[in-house]
Design a protein around this motif. Structure first.
Motif, mmCIF file in Angstrom:
data_model
loop_
_atom_site.group_PDB
_atom_site.id
_atom_site.type_symbol
_atom_site.label_atom_id
_atom_site.label_comp_id
_atom_site.label_asym_id
_atom_site.label_seq_id
_atom_site.Cartn_x
_atom_site.Cartn_y
_atom_site.Cartn_z
ATOM 1 N N LEU A 131 -37.616 27.720 72.923
ATOM 2 C CA LEU A 131 -36.839 27.388 73.182
ATOM 3 C C LEU A 131 -35.540 28.990 73.050
ATOM 4 O O LEU A 131 -35.827 29.230 72.061
ATOM 5 C CB LEU A 131 -35.304 25.724 72.431
ATOM 6 C CG LEU A 131 -36.280 24.599 72.347
ATOM 7 C CD1 LEU A 131 -35.681 23.809 71.612
ATOM 8 C CD2 LEU A 131 -36.324 24.242 74.155
ATOM 9 N N HIS A 132 -34.981 28.183 73.685
ATOM 10 C CA HIS A 132 -33.845 29.611 73.457
ATOM 11 C C HIS A 132 -34.525 31.262 73.540
ATOM 12 O O HIS A 132 -34.669 31.606 74.867
ATOM 13 C CB HIS A 132 -32.827 29.577 73.039
ATOM 14 C CG HIS A 132 -32.113 27.953 72.739
ATOM 15 N ND1 HIS A 132 -31.323 27.763 73.716
ATOM 16 C CD2 HIS A 132 -31.954 26.978 71.613
ATOM 17 C CE1 HIS A 132 -31.094 26.795 73.785
ATOM 18 N NE2 HIS A 132 -31.488 25.940 72.405
ATOM 19 N N LYS A 140 -31.548 33.645 75.188
ATOM 20 C CA LYS A 140 -30.681 33.431 73.073
ATOM 21 C C LYS A 140 -29.365 33.606 74.544
ATOM 22 O O LYS A 140 -28.538 33.467 75.006
ATOM 23 C CB LYS A 140 -30.236 34.743 72.618
ATOM 24 C CG LYS A 140 -29.434 34.646 71.626
ATOM 25 C CD LYS A 140 -29.611 35.951 70.869
ATOM 26 C CE LYS A 140 -28.174 35.343 69.590
ATOM 27 N NZ LYS A 140 -28.350 34.246 68.633
ATOM 28 N N ILE A 141 -28.838 31.846 73.662
ATOM 29 C CA ILE A 141 -27.437 31.333 73.875
ATOM 30 C C ILE A 141 -26.054 32.307 73.421
ATOM 31 O O ILE A 141 -26.478 32.030 72.248
ATOM 32 C CB ILE A 141 -27.044 29.852 73.740
ATOM 33 C CG1 ILE A 141 -28.148 28.856 74.719
ATOM 34 C CG2 ILE A 141 -25.717 29.323 74.487
ATOM 35 C CD1 ILE A 141 -28.620 27.576 74.559
ATOM 36 N N GLY A 167 -21.605 31.713 75.632
ATOM 37 C CA GLY A 167 -21.679 30.614 76.419
ATOM 38 C C GLY A 167 -22.555 30.781 77.460
ATOM 39 O O GLY A 167 -24.019 29.572 77.661
ATOM 40 N N GLU A 168 -23.160 32.017 78.121
ATOM 41 C CA GLU A 168 -23.589 32.717 78.809
ATOM 42 C C GLU A 168 -25.445 33.031 78.273
ATOM 43 O O GLU A 168 -25.132 33.073 77.469
ATOM 44 C CB GLU A 168 -23.391 33.603 79.565
ATOM 45 C CG GLU A 168 -22.571 34.026 80.832
ATOM 46 C CD GLU A 168 -21.463 35.119 81.021
ATOM 47 O OE1 GLU A 168 -21.826 35.802 80.472
ATOM 48 O OE2 GLU A 168 -20.629 34.768 81.572
ATOM 49 N N VAL A 169 -26.614 32.621 79.197
ATOM 50 C CA VAL A 169 -27.675 33.003 77.897
ATOM 51 C C VAL A 169 -27.939 34.365 79.019
ATOM 52 O O VAL A 169 -28.086 34.678 79.828
ATOM 53 C CB VAL A 169 -28.494 32.005 79.268
ATOM 54 C CG1 VAL A 169 -30.134 32.051 78.736
ATOM 55 C CG2 VAL A 169 -28.522 30.205 78.750
ATOM 56 N N ARG A 170 -28.586 34.749 77.348
ATOM 57 C CA ARG A 170 -29.049 36.150 77.904
ATOM 58 C C ARG A 170 -30.405 36.520 77.972
ATOM 59 O O ARG A 170 -30.961 36.173 77.277
ATOM 60 C CB ARG A 170 -28.452 37.086 76.713
ATOM 61 C CG ARG A 170 -28.926 38.594 76.697
ATOM 62 C CD ARG A 170 -28.297 39.008 74.760
ATOM 63 N NE ARG A 170 -29.824 39.082 74.279
ATOM 64 C CZ ARG A 170 -29.689 39.143 73.131
ATOM 65 N NH1 ARG A 170 -28.912 39.033 72.525
ATOM 66 N NH2 ARG A 170 -30.684 39.315 72.303
ATOM 67 N N PRO A 171 -31.076 37.212 79.408
ATOM 68 C CA PRO A 171 -31.782 36.911 79.585
ATOM 69 C C PRO A 171 -33.077 37.495 77.959
ATOM 70 O O PRO A 171 -32.552 38.684 77.888
ATOM 71 C CB PRO A 171 -32.140 37.392 80.781
ATOM 72 C CG PRO A 171 -30.761 37.498 81.529
ATOM 73 C CD PRO A 171 -29.970 37.344 79.950
ATOM 74 N N GLY A 203 -21.083 39.427 75.321
ATOM 75 C CA GLY A 203 -22.477 39.628 76.184
ATOM 76 C C GLY A 203 -22.588 40.954 76.984
ATOM 77 O O GLY A 203 -23.595 41.098 77.676
ATOM 78 N N GLU A 204 -22.033 41.861 76.600
ATOM 79 C CA GLU A 204 -22.035 42.931 77.342
ATOM 80 C C GLU A 204 -22.790 43.494 76.742
ATOM 81 O O GLU A 204 -22.604 43.818 75.493
ATOM 82 C CB GLU A 204 -20.203 43.459 77.843
ATOM 83 C CG GLU A 204 -20.052 43.523 78.869
ATOM 84 C CD GLU A 204 -18.065 43.588 79.117
ATOM 85 O OE1 GLU A 204 -18.174 44.806 78.602
ATOM 86 O OE2 GLU A 204 -17.953 42.856 79.768
#
Lengths: 96, 96, 96, 96, 96, 96, 96
Positions: free
Chosen positions: A6-7, A47-48, A52-56, B52-53
């Motif tokens: 997960l994540h 990682k969320i 709220g965005e998911v970081r690859p 996120g950056e």
């Protein structure tokens, strides 16, 4: 592979010290928390973040990675022991 | 160099005290956490911020840096011991 | 000056107690964490904030600053001992 | 005044217990952390918030303020001992 | 009232146990951290949030409030002991 | 009901073990922190989030809820003991 | 199912070691915190993020999940003991 992490979790198969020496990386034997290495078997979606965005993930299946000796939890999958850790626990990728 | 550090991690080769004196920087020998210095061998892509950056690294390969004596973890690469630390652990860049 | 501090770090040269009295500021000698003062020798580019922007430093080279007695780490530069601390450790600027 | 406080710091001159009684405020003598009061001698520009903006100070020079007994650090300015604390340490403004 | 509380602080006058029973609320006497109640004498302008805006207070002067027994700090105003606490310490408003 | 909870607080009346069995839910008697259940008597307006908005409560008056045994603080209202806890302390809603 | 979990909570029925071996996953018996597995019986609506939005759950009813041995709290539902934990406690989903 039977586990989908997960994540930001990563499943890593530890690489034995003998193989480590062959690749030119030697882990010191002294006491304390020492780095270790392994091969990435599976990665989560990322990682969320607070926004709220998911970081690859910064690692991918097949990467040889360096991590703290006590990172992750061990679990056996089809008789083979692997580690489940977070990307945060991974210090770097070993490029042969 | 064989390790690609993740995110804000930096790989540093410690510079011995003898070479330190030559550059005009002397590390005091008294007890406690003391600064130390080294040469940057590799840097990650940068720290991922709350928005996120990715923040580019403030140090680059070849920089001579000052850091806390106990910063980072030691690992041997092709027989040479290096430190893996975070940019956060680096106090400054020594400009000769 | 030979060290370029990273981010919000500041390099300060401690001002001796004798010189302190001359400027009208006296540091009490009682036990515990006490303020101290020094001259700023170098400053970083500023603290990187949560929104990713860099906040300019509130102190500049030449400022006489007040800080906690145990703030920072000592390091010798060309035989002269200086302190590396964070702007956060600086309580105020002494205006003569 | 000789010190310009940084950010959200405040310089306060403690008001003695005798003067306190006169203003109608009595600080209890029992053990533990007790409130205390003083006069504001100088204030910083304000606290830098997470969004990078500066929040103006809620106290001003001349205010009589209430704070925790152990708030701040003592320093002598031209022979007079003052306290350097954060606005956060100030519980309220006493309006005579 | 002589104290203007800063930000999210509240000045509360504790209501004695006898009066408590009359209103139908009984505070248990057993050991440990127990709720208590009082009347609000003064409130600050509100808590400054992470986004820099001020959040208005959820209690007002005259409210009868419930709070943890050890919340706040005691201070005497014109011979009367009051509590200075944060809105966060208030569990609820008692509506008679 | 006599108490209006602030923000994300909830007033809960504990349901006795006997009634619990009747609804098909049995709380184990072994040592340690165990879940417990109760009926919601009152709820606040909701938690104030970091962005300043109020998040509506996820439980409502009349809900039967599950919570950690030591969650909340006990207070008597008109002779009846209730618990004041935060929504965060509630694990789930029991749907009969 | 009788419990509706709040937010990011998950109700899991632990799967016995015997069934574990059959699926090819073996949990080591050594001391310490070890992973465990179970079947998801119910999930909340998702975690409320800092920006106020709800993040959908990454696991669903029927998933076989891996979690730390001491994750969650036990509660009996209609005579059957289940675990209430957070999605954060779940390390991965086992894909048969």
């Amino acid at each position: 592979m039977k586990i989908r992490p997960l994540h930001d979790r990563v499943i890593v198969k530890r690489i034995e010290a003998e193989r480590t020496t062959a690749s030119g990386i030697v882990i010191p034997d002294s006491a304390g928390e020492k780095p270790d290495q392994g091969e990435v078997l599976a990665v989560g979606n990322g990682k969320i973040q607070d926004n709220g965005e998911v970081r690859p993930m910064a690692v991918k299946v097949g990467d040889r990675v360096l991590f703290g000796k006590y990172a992750g939890q061990g679990v056996k999958v089809e008789g083979e022991e692997v580690l489940v850790m977070r990307e945060e626990d991974i210090m770097g990728v070993i490029e042969a």
